[in-house]
Write a protein that holds these residues in place. Structure first.
Motif, mmCIF file in Angstrom:
data_model
loop_
_atom_site.group_PDB
_atom_site.id
_atom_site.type_symbol
_atom_site.label_atom_id
_atom_site.label_comp_id
_atom_site.label_asym_id
_atom_site.label_seq_id
_atom_site.Cartn_x
_atom_site.Cartn_y
_atom_site.Cartn_z
ATOM 1 N N GLU A 1677 0.821 -1.204 0.000
ATOM 2 C CA GLU A 1677 0.000 0.000 0.000
ATOM 3 C C GLU A 1677 0.860 1.262 0.000
ATOM 4 O O GLU A 1677 0.558 2.239 -0.678
ATOM 5 N N VAL A 1678 1.982 1.197 0.745
ATOM 6 C CA VAL A 1678 2.882 2.355 0.780
ATOM 7 C C VAL A 1678 3.485 2.593 -0.590
ATOM 8 O O VAL A 1678 3.619 3.730 -1.057
ATOM 9 N N ALA A 1679 3.870 1.516 -1.251
ATOM 10 C CA ALA A 1679 4.466 1.661 -2.586
ATOM 11 C C ALA A 1679 3.463 2.287 -3.552
ATOM 12 O O ALA A 1679 3.805 3.186 -4.347
ATOM 13 N N THR A 1683 3.843 6.033 -5.361
ATOM 14 C CA THR A 1683 3.710 6.260 -6.795
ATOM 15 C C THR A 1683 2.654 7.312 -7.086
ATOM 16 O O THR A 1683 2.851 8.223 -7.897
ATOM 17 N N LYS A 1684 1.541 7.173 -6.415
ATOM 18 C CA LYS A 1684 0.458 8.141 -6.609
ATOM 19 C C LYS A 1684 0.887 9.533 -6.178
ATOM 20 O O LYS A 1684 0.593 10.537 -6.844
ATOM 21 N N LYS A 1685 1.634 9.601 -5.070
ATOM 22 C CA LYS A 1685 2.109 10.886 -4.578
ATOM 23 C C LYS A 1685 3.035 11.545 -5.596
ATOM 24 O O LYS A 1685 2.936 12.757 -5.877
ATOM 25 N N PHE A 1737 0.447 4.347 7.473
ATOM 26 C CA PHE A 1737 0.968 3.020 7.139
ATOM 27 C C PHE A 1737 2.385 2.828 7.671
ATOM 28 O O PHE A 1737 2.764 1.735 8.107
ATOM 29 N N LYS A 1738 3.196 3.871 7.610
ATOM 30 C CA LYS A 1738 4.573 3.744 8.085
ATOM 31 C C LYS A 1738 4.621 3.449 9.573
ATOM 32 O O LYS A 1738 5.555 2.793 10.052
ATOM 33 N N LYS A 1739 3.610 3.944 10.284
ATOM 34 C CA LYS A 1739 3.563 3.658 11.714
ATOM 35 C C LYS A 1739 3.310 2.178 11.988
ATOM 36 O O LYS A 1739 3.597 1.672 13.077
ATOM 37 N N MET A 1740 2.695 1.491 10.998
ATOM 38 C CA MET A 1740 2.391 0.071 11.173
ATOM 39 C C MET A 1740 3.545 -0.828 10.730
ATOM 40 O O MET A 1740 3.514 -2.034 10.958
ATOM 41 N N MET A 1741 4.527 -0.253 10.037
ATOM 42 C CA MET A 1741 5.599 -1.075 9.468
ATOM 43 C C MET A 1741 6.648 -1.440 10.543
ATOM 44 O O MET A 1741 6.892 -0.676 11.459
#
Length: 1741
Positions: A1677-1679, A1683-1685, A1737-1741
């Motif tokens: 999801e982060v990837a 890309t979208k960003k 999401f980064k907080k969950m990684m």
């Protein structure tokens, strides 16, 4: 004793002696001196016929009376009651009168003799006999208790009529005014008091002040020097306890404010002060009574007024000190000044009385000296009293002023030290720390307006011990045990009330609450829906946000309209209403409303700007920057928090962080490249796996694709005979279809007689305890079809009728149709010309009328067919047509009666004339076309367009002078009929022209210069041409100045009575013709002379057309040098709505109705409350028309209609002078020609054979027959059963545009012909316009047939209707373009129910409705929602379900059950209140919200888990839930039935009955839900469920943000306190079900939430934590998001580069610039959301 009182008493006795009255034993009159307060009889009496008598009772009591010999009765009595005397007097028996007046037999007052004695009446039964007992009751209950408590003495005066001379003996004896004045003289040290009672009618007594009574009676004083304050306070309380008489007007609940008191006082002072009021003014000022004490309400005491004055004065202590100081200084001088000013008048009065005695008693020197000496001693006493009065006044003034001032200073100091009320330094206000929390801002604003102590503001959570449920919260004390207010409204209202910002009176306070409700229910939801996505509070749904923005603008337009005449919402200053609404619109003004929006909302913007610039607003809100462009907003956050967030790292990721630290950081391009590689590799691997999987699987057959079903094509196919009940056994179709639902029901309703008042009753004349409702339909024209305006009328009327019928009332809605004289004749004439090429004159009158009847029989039923399709529950057996014999007879009778009374008369006046129709037309048939300047308009009969909108100036020469007068006109051709020039009497420019005349340029006519105030001397030259025969204003001038009336046009618009135009002129001397000039009338005798001219062309027409003459007259004026100029002129052109011809004012002999008296009666009926007009903003229009009504022209020069039953009489006898058409004496009316002939022979005193009659060719105005419609339909003038039962009716419902043309005339003619109002209420709905706000017009193509909305129609079908109409080809093309623009795909099928619901939802008590047909389609979807809900419910209930016999609670209901029943009860109340108040939008909103948002969206979803369980017993949870569901469906269908009759009948018939053998057969005759039966509303449940739904919506929003469409996640709800935890646990099942969560876990504030959750704030009490860890591939999801960003940033960079170019704004079109800005805004929003998701999401990684 007061010397002034002694002097007054002596003067009264002297006056009696002067007039020569004989006192019986005058020396004994002293016995009655104590009967008067301070021994002073009433002053100012000028009736010389009254005989004063003194009566002594055996017990020693005396009383005085005034005896009226002419009437043989007493008209006045006065007596004194010592303390306790009233009780003892009852025990004393005595003769009613003293022996010296035995023959007079004056009644002893009941208060003196007690209740045991029977009154002895005088022979003439004085009015006092009737009044005495009532006074006794009033005094004993109202005054005596207080007076006995204070130990005071009571003085009572009782009288009949004025004490002044009336002049007419008969009027004296027949007076209706009965009065009594009571004075309670309190002992020293206490206040005396007084009150008065009057009876003006036999059934009504009321309480007034003594001052008011004195003004009514025409006397100076009833009690010398007054009698203290007005009785109130304790007296009022005692009186209320003693239950005063029913008719006494007491209103102790309302205490008027100081302004109203002063206004009433001024009014009463101005109205009632007598001419000789100087003395009374001085006396009243001396007595110390304030003006505020003379108000009409006797129970507002002086204490109340003083308290109010002190409240006002306390706000300015300095001003109070100054005013009181001046009062102290002035006090010693006031008695001296008043005595000096009164001295000359008193001296002259004494001298005058002494001289009077001297002349009346010559020689009696003893009497003269005696009186003079008495006066000398009296003056000596006055001097001593003056000295005493000065000291007394000084002391009292000083004491009063100092004590008042001290008290005010004490109050001010106390207020300054302690603060206001319970805010005395102890109150604490808990608010949200969020800067955009408008609820907390409202509380802060209200606190800021507090004038002194303000509460302490805290942004922390309130302690749990205080039990503060939400913020803002106000704690009214130091801590535990203190009162706590929760919620923004409660807190703000309390704080605002401390600063008196909640309204000055009850009405204003109600308005403040109304605006609070508006802010909460209307503004706040849509404002949040638009703003929150921009702030990132909730997910962005573009479609939802756009619709919410449109709804926000709609609501703000309502506010804009309300603010149009106002600066503030309530009153003339900032109130809580302004604070609440301003806070509600704060965020929209900051982030949503762009400049173009604010231009539309000018009033709202002005008001909002005014508010936010107030110092208190600035202090709380700071400087507000209004929105320039709507877009995402990044709120400012605390830097420390950001730093902590940035540094926060999960414990398990320390190694990763360390590794990353050892490597060199990668660039953004490298990261992007790696992400793309990974994404491509993943897609490649997935493709390979799918291919390998397919190879291993055996080949399968392809499934056939299911055919798509079109919505709305289901039809009812079961064979059902008309009138038979529809099949309800077959299963319901899958979806709602109007064609299926609406089939077969209406014929069954009609056959069953549901619409007849006789249904369910043996006889309609039997009394019905529920009441009766009768309404007649506004009869539509027979000319064709109805439009949406008619549909609105009938939808409202049918809803009301069905509601009254379901309430159990005897109900009749009577149908009818109007013959529409002009419209019908025009339609048939066009049809004849189009089909046969014939005019009506070719056929003749009788044959033409037969053609009209033929057309009516063929086409007239279309209207009734449309009404039935609309579901109108009319009693068709009573349908009437205005040309039916029954109604025609009533019209004839009405005309004859009114003509015989002289109400209808014959006269020659100006009328609105249509040259095309050759008929007069009514004002409603005249369209006012506004022009801004020169405009060419098409006119029937002219090939070229005609110029309008110009002002032509020309000059008239002064006779005998070279001087000229310049005048101007917009109709230059009418100058041929000019007969004067008018100027203003005060205009100095034309004073020298008095008596002068001007010369007409085309004839020898000399026209006077008249002076009239009608002329505006500031407009133009100040001189006006007068054409009395062709202008309404000029007509009035002509009548006032007796000018000649020259008619220059005939009925066809051709010139007559004028000189021929210049191209007819010949140079010949016309000896035989008057006014010989180039413009003379054309006639055959002139043709030989005209033939002498070489340029002569014989005319093809008898005369020249009016607008062709315009050109020739203008040219002739130019030729003569008298033309001056032409310039543009804004004007209004009258256009005939039927023929499109320019309406011409024309003098014609017509029949008129004298409306003066009838108009006054109609206006009085509304003023007196006998007739109610709703909404009341139409009252101004009503009174303006009725108070300035003109006589009504009822003649129409038509063939179709009611021919006027009037005959012109020609007498074949030389002794009778021949009559003229305008002479009403030669016109008789009759039901038959024989009756008219008989009347004529009697009138002219000749035999019938000498009478020749000619019936008038004209017909009556259509509005005449419509005016008697409410009673002619019942057989009037015959006394029928229907007439006696149903007339007068209950209600008239119609559009406000025919308030005068129809409503007023029905009221006038009903009162005139029946003596009764035709109805009790008039409800006026708005006028329907199209979606663009334009009036419905066939030429615009926006006139829509309701049947086309019901069944649907293509664009081609709409075009075909235009082709078949009577429109001109040019108008047809214009209308087609309009249809193509508004309905490019035609009109979809919406159904009757959706149309009716939309019309009622649109209805507002305003003036216009802009109806968008596309919105009706939305309500068809609502019908489909109902359909699916009932289908689901029936499946859930099961085939064997049996409802309980009565809807009631069993005690086992779940919270969901109790909540939905609470909402159902609230809907019942709202619907009932809405119908009673004619508030149809409130009804539709309540029903729509219950069905859609409460029953379907919440309840049905929340109980699905209940129904999925196995039922354990017959009375378990499932059974209770089914009973609740059935109750909701059954009651909600009944609520909806009056508005949506078809779909509710279809669904209601499918439900099982509670009592199958006794329940009505149809929902339309089932009882309407009653609030007394459904009384389960609980505000606590509503608040709890509101919190639950807020949590549910927040969870759903999070799920949507993270694309959890099917996956259920655990939800941790972090609660602020234990109460919230308990609430979450109570509703955990509902939250879990409605939010599609795996589990709902409440977490207290001290507990931690597991990692890996997405967080969102639901409210200040609860935060939602949605567990995402393990449910999604975080790295993937982060990837994707990275890309979208990157893509978004690249797109934004391109757009920014484009917009940054120097020539961008100049070269790029505005539309493209707006698109670029919108694209940038959307990209920014998506970028912010992507960044936020990446961080989560980064907080969950």
């Amino acid at each position: 004793m007061c010397p002034a009182a002694v002097s007054a008493a002596s003067l009264w006795l002297l006056a009696l002696l002067c007039t020569g009255l004989s006192l019986t034993q005058a020396s004994d009159f002293s016995h009655c001196s104590h009967s008067f307060y301070r021994q002073s009889p009433p002053q100012g009496s000028d009736d010389e016929s009254l005989q004063p008598l003194c009566h002594t009772r055996p017990g020693g009591q005396s009383f005085a009376s005034l005896y009226q010999p002419a009437c043989g009765s007493a008209v006045y009595s006065a007596f004194h009651l010592s303390n306790g005397l009233a009780a003892s007097s009852a025990e004393e028996g005595a003769d009613p009168v003293g022996k010296e007046e035995e023959s007079v037999k004056v009644l002893v007052p009941a208060l003196l003799k007690g209740a045991s004695e029977e009154p002895e009446l005088s022979p003439t039964a004085s009015h006092l006999h009737q009044w005495d007992s009532a006074v006794t009751s009033l005094v004993q209950t109202t005054v005596l208790p207080q007076c006995q408590t204070s130990g005071g003495d009571l003085y009572v005066l009782i009288g009949a009529g004025r004490l002044g001379a009336l002049g007419d003996e008969a009027e004296k004896c027949q007076t209706k005014l009965l009065w009594a004045a009571v004075c309670c003289e309190a002992p020293e040290g206490k206040d005396s008091s007084s009150v008065a009672f009057i009876r003006e009618t036999e059934e009504e007594e009321r309480q007034v002040s003594v001052k008011e009574l004195e003004d009514m009676l025409g006397v100076t004083e009833l009690f010398s020097d007054g009698c203290g304050r007005l009785i109130g306070g304790a007296v009022a309380e005692d009186a209320s306890e003693a239950a005063p008489t029913e008719n006494t007007e007491v209103n102790s609940d309302e205490t008027p404010d100081t302004e109203s008191i002063s206004e009433q006082t001024e009014g009463s002072t101005k109205d009632h002060v007598s001419p000789d009021s100087e003395e009374s003014e001085v006396t009243s000022s001396e007595s110390g009574q304030s003006e505020a004490q003379t108000i009409a309400d006797p129970l507002v005491s002086s204490e109340t007024v003083e308290e109010q004055e002190e409240d006002e004065n306390s706000t300015s202590t300095v001003l109070y000190i100054l005013s009181t100081t001046l009062s102290i200084i002035k006090a010693p001088f006031h008695p001296v000044v008043s005595r000096i000013t009164a001295l000359p008048g008193q001296i002259s009065y004494v001298v005058q009385e002494d001289l009077c005695v001297l002349t009346s008693l010559p020689g009696d020197t003893y009497s003269v000296f005696h009186l003079l000496i008495s006066d000398v001693f009296s003056w000596i006493g006055s001097v001593f009293d003056l000295i005493y009065g000065i000291g007394e006044a000084c002391f009292s003034r000083v004491y009063f002023c100092t004590s008042s001032m001290g008290e005010a200073l004490y109050d001010s100091c106390y207020t300054g030290v302690t603060g206001i009320g319970t805010l005395a330094g102890m109150a604490t206000l808990y608010i949200s720390p969020h800067s955009e929390d408008f609820r907390s801002l409202l509380a802060l604003l209200a606190a800021e307006f507090c004038s002194s102590a303000k509460p302490r503001v805290v942004t922390e959570d309130p302690p749990a011990s205080l039990n503060a449920r939400s913020r803002p919260a106000l704690v009214l004390g130091p801590g535990e045990g203190s009162a706590v207010l929760n919620g923004s409204n409660a807190v703000a209202y309390y704080l605002a009330s401390q600063s008196k910002r909640v309204g000055g009176d009850g009405k204003q306070q109600s308005l403040v609450w109304q605006w609070l409700s508006f802010a909460d229910n209307e503004l706040t939801p849509v404002a949040c829906a638009v703003v929150f996505p921009l702030l990132g509070v909730m997910g962005m749904d573009k479609k939802l946000q756009q619709s919410s923005r449109a709804e926000l603008l709609r609501v703000l337009k309502i506010l804009n309209q309300a603010l149009e005449p106002k600066t503030y919402l309530v009153g003339e200053g900032i109130t809580l209403a302004d604070m609440a609404v301003a806070c509600a619109v704060l965020l929209p003004f900051k982030y949503v409303l762009e400049p173009q929006d604010r231009k539309v909302l000018t009033n709202v913007t002005r008001w909002f700007t005014t508010c936010i610039n107030q110092p208190q607003f600035v202090k709380v809100l700071g400087k507000i920057t209004l929105c320039e462009k709507m877009g995402p907003v990044t709120l400012k956050t605390n830097s420390a928090d950001n730093a902590n967030a940035a540094n926060a790292t999960p414990a398990g990721d320390t190694g990763a962080v360390g590794d990353a630290a050892n490597e060199s950081p990668k660039t953004e391009a490298q990261l992007k490249k790696e992400a793309k590689k990974r994404e491509k590799m993943e897609k490649f691997q997935q493709k390979k796996e799918m291919e390998a999987k397919k190879k291993t699987q055996p080949p399968s057959e392809k499934k056939a694709k299911p055919e798509k079903k079109e919505i709305g094509v289901i039809t009812y196919t079961v064979a059902t005979q008309p009138g038979e009940k529809k099949d309800v056994i077959s299963p319901l179709p899958d979806s709602y279809s109007p064609q299926y639902v609406e089939a077969a029901w209406y014929p069954w309703w009609e056959k069953q007689g549901f619409f007849k008042p006789e249904y369910g009753r043996k006889d309609i004349s039997e009394p019905n305890a529920q009441g009766m409702f009768m309404m007649c339909i506004p009869p539509p024209n027979v000319t064709g079809s109805l439009h949406l305006g008619h549909a609105l009328t009938n939808a409202i009327q049918d809803c009301l009728t069905r509601w009254h019928r379901m309430k159990g009332e005897t109900t009749l809605w009577n149908p009818g149709c109007d013959h529409a004289g002009i419209a019908t004749q025009v339609v048939v004439e066009k049809k004849l010309m189009r089909e046969r090429g014939q005019s009506r004159h070719d056929l003749g009158r009788e044959n033409f009328i037969q053609e009209v009847w033929k057309w009516k029989n063929e086409k007239g039923d279309r209207i009734y067919h449309q009404l039935k399709k609309l579901g109108s529950s009319l009693d068709w057996d009573r349908a009437c047509f205005t040309m039916d014999p029954k109604l025609s007879y009533a019209v004839q009778e009405a005309f004859i009666r009114m003509h015989e009374e002289g109400v209808i008369y014959r006269s020659k006046r100006l009328v609105n004339w249509s040259c095309t129709l050759n008929s007069a037309i009514s004002d409603i048939e005249v369209d006012k076309k506004e022009l801004t300047g020169r405009t060419l308009l098409p006119v029937p009969g002219y090939k070229e367009k005609v110029e309008f909108g110009v002002l032509v100036s020309f000059a008239y020469k002064i006779d005998g002078s070279d001087e000229e007068v310049i005048v101007a006109t917009t109709r230059i051709e009418t100058m041929l009929g000019d007969t004067a020039v008018a100027v203003h009497p005060n205009d100095p420019r034309y004073q020298h022209l008095k008596g002068k005349t001007v010369l007409h340029p085309f004839c020898d006519r000399k026209m006077p210069v008249v002076f009239d105030e009608f002329v505006d001397m500031n407009f133009g030259t100040g001189a006006v041409k007068i054409t009395p025969a062709h202008d309404h204003n000029d007509y009035e001038v002509g009548v006032r100045h007796n000018l000649a009336f020259i008619n220059i046009l005939d009925e066809n618009g051709l010139l007559i009575n004028v000189p021929p135009p210049s191209w007819y002129s010949v140079r010949v001397h016309y000896d035989s013709t008057p006014d010989c000039a180039p413009f003379l009338p054309m006639s055959n005798s002139w043709l030989p002379l005209l033939a002498l001219s070489a340029n002569y062309l014989p005319p093809s027409d008898p005369g020249m057309k009016r607008f062709e003459a315009r050109k020739h007259v203008l040219q002739a004026l130019k030729d003569r040098g008298q033309f001056k100029e032409i310039k543009d002129n804004p004007m209004v052109v009258p256009v005939c709505s039927r023929s499109k011809d320019i309406v011409e004012p024309l003098l014609k002999p017509q029949w008129y109705v004298n409306c003066t008296d009838m108009g006054k009666q109609a206006a009085d009926a509304v003023r007196e409350g006998r007739l109610k007009i709703i909404p009341d903003h139409h009252l101004k229009t009503w009174f303006n028309w009725m108070d300035n009504i003109r006589d009504w022209c009822i003649s129409r020069q038509l063939w179709w209609g009611h021919r006027i039953p009037a005959y012109f009489v020609t007498v074949n006898d030389s002794s009778v002078k021949p009559g003229e058409d305008m002479d009403g004496h030669y016109w008789v009316s009759g039901r038959t020609e024989e009756e008219a002939r008989e009347k004529a022979s009697k009138r002219f005193n000749v035999t019938a054979d000498k009478i020749t009659l000619r019936q008038d060719e004209d017909v009556l105005d259509t509005w005449f027959s419509s005016g008697i419609f409410p009673f002619s339909i019942f057989g009037w003038p015959n006394e029928t059963k229907d007439l006696s039962v149903f007339y007068p009716g209950t209600l008239l419902e119609t559009g406000h545009d025919i308030l005068f043309f129809w409503v007023a005339r029905m009221v006038m003619m009903g009162l005139k012909l029946t003596g009764k109002l035709p109805f009790k209420e008039v409800y006026l709905h708005a006028v329907v316009r199209d979606a663009h706000g334009r009036k419905m017009s066939k030429s615009l193509g926006n006139v829509i047939d309701p049947l086309d909305v019901i069944t649907g129609i293509s664009l081609e079908g709409l075009h075909a209707q235009l082709t078949d109409s009577n429109l001109d080809p040019v108008e047809v093309e214009k209308a087609k373009q309009g249809q193509k623009s508004d309905y490019p795909s035609g009109i979809p099928e919406c159904g009757t129910d959706a149309l009716r619901f939309a019309l009622c939802a649109y209805t507002s008590q305003g003036r216009d409705i802009n109806l968008d047909v596309n919105r009706i389609l939305g309500y068809r979807h609502f019908c489909n929602k109902l359909w699916n809900a009932v289908k689901f419910a029936m499946k859930t209930l099961g085939d064997n379900f049996v409802p309980s016999e009565k809807a009631q609670l069993c005690g086992k209901e779940s919270v969901s059950d109790r909540w939905i029943l609470s909402r159902l009860s609230a809907a019942v109340v709202l619907c009932d209140e809405g119908f009673r108040a004619y508030d149809f939008p409130a009804i539709t909103t309540a029903i729509y919200n219950f069905w859609l948002y409460e029953l379907c969206d919440v309840y049905l979803e929340s109980v699905k888990p209940v129904f999925s369980k196995a039922e354990e017993d017959d009375r378990g949870e499932v059974w209770v839930c089914r009973q609740t569901l059935y109750t909701c469906l059954e009651v909600a269908l009944r609520l909806l039935s009056p508005i949506m009759p078809f779909v509710t009948e279809e669904l209601y018939q499918r439900l099982p009955r509670r009592r199958p053998q006794h329940d009505p057969p149809s929902v339309c005759v089932t009882a309407y839900p009653d609030s007394q039966e459904f009384c389960w509303h609980s505000e606590e449940l509503d608040r709890e469920m509101e919190f639950v739904m807020t949590v549910v919506k927040t969870i759903r929003s999070l799920r949507a943000d993270y694309n959890l469409t099917k996956t259920r996640a655990d939800c941790y709800l972090q609660c602020i306190d234990s109460a919230t935890v308990s609430l979450v646990e109570k509703y955990s099942l509902q939250i879990q079900t409605l939010s599609y969560s795996q589990a709902v876990i409440p977490v207290s504030g001290t507990q931690t939430v597991p990692e890996g959750c997405a967080v969102a704030i639901a409210s200040d009490r609860c935060t939602v934590n949605l567990m995402l860890k393990g449910l999604i591939d975080v790295e993937k999801e982060v990837a994707k998001l990275m890309t979208k960003k990157a893509d978004l940033e690249k797109q934004m960079e391109k757009v920014k580069e484009k917009m940054a170019k120097s020539d961008y704004k100049d070269k790029v079109p505005q539309k493209v610039q707006e698109q670029d800005a919108e694209k940038l805004r959307q990209s920014q929003t998506e970028l912010e959301k992507a960044k936020e998701a990446i961080d989560n999401f980064k907080k969950m990684m």
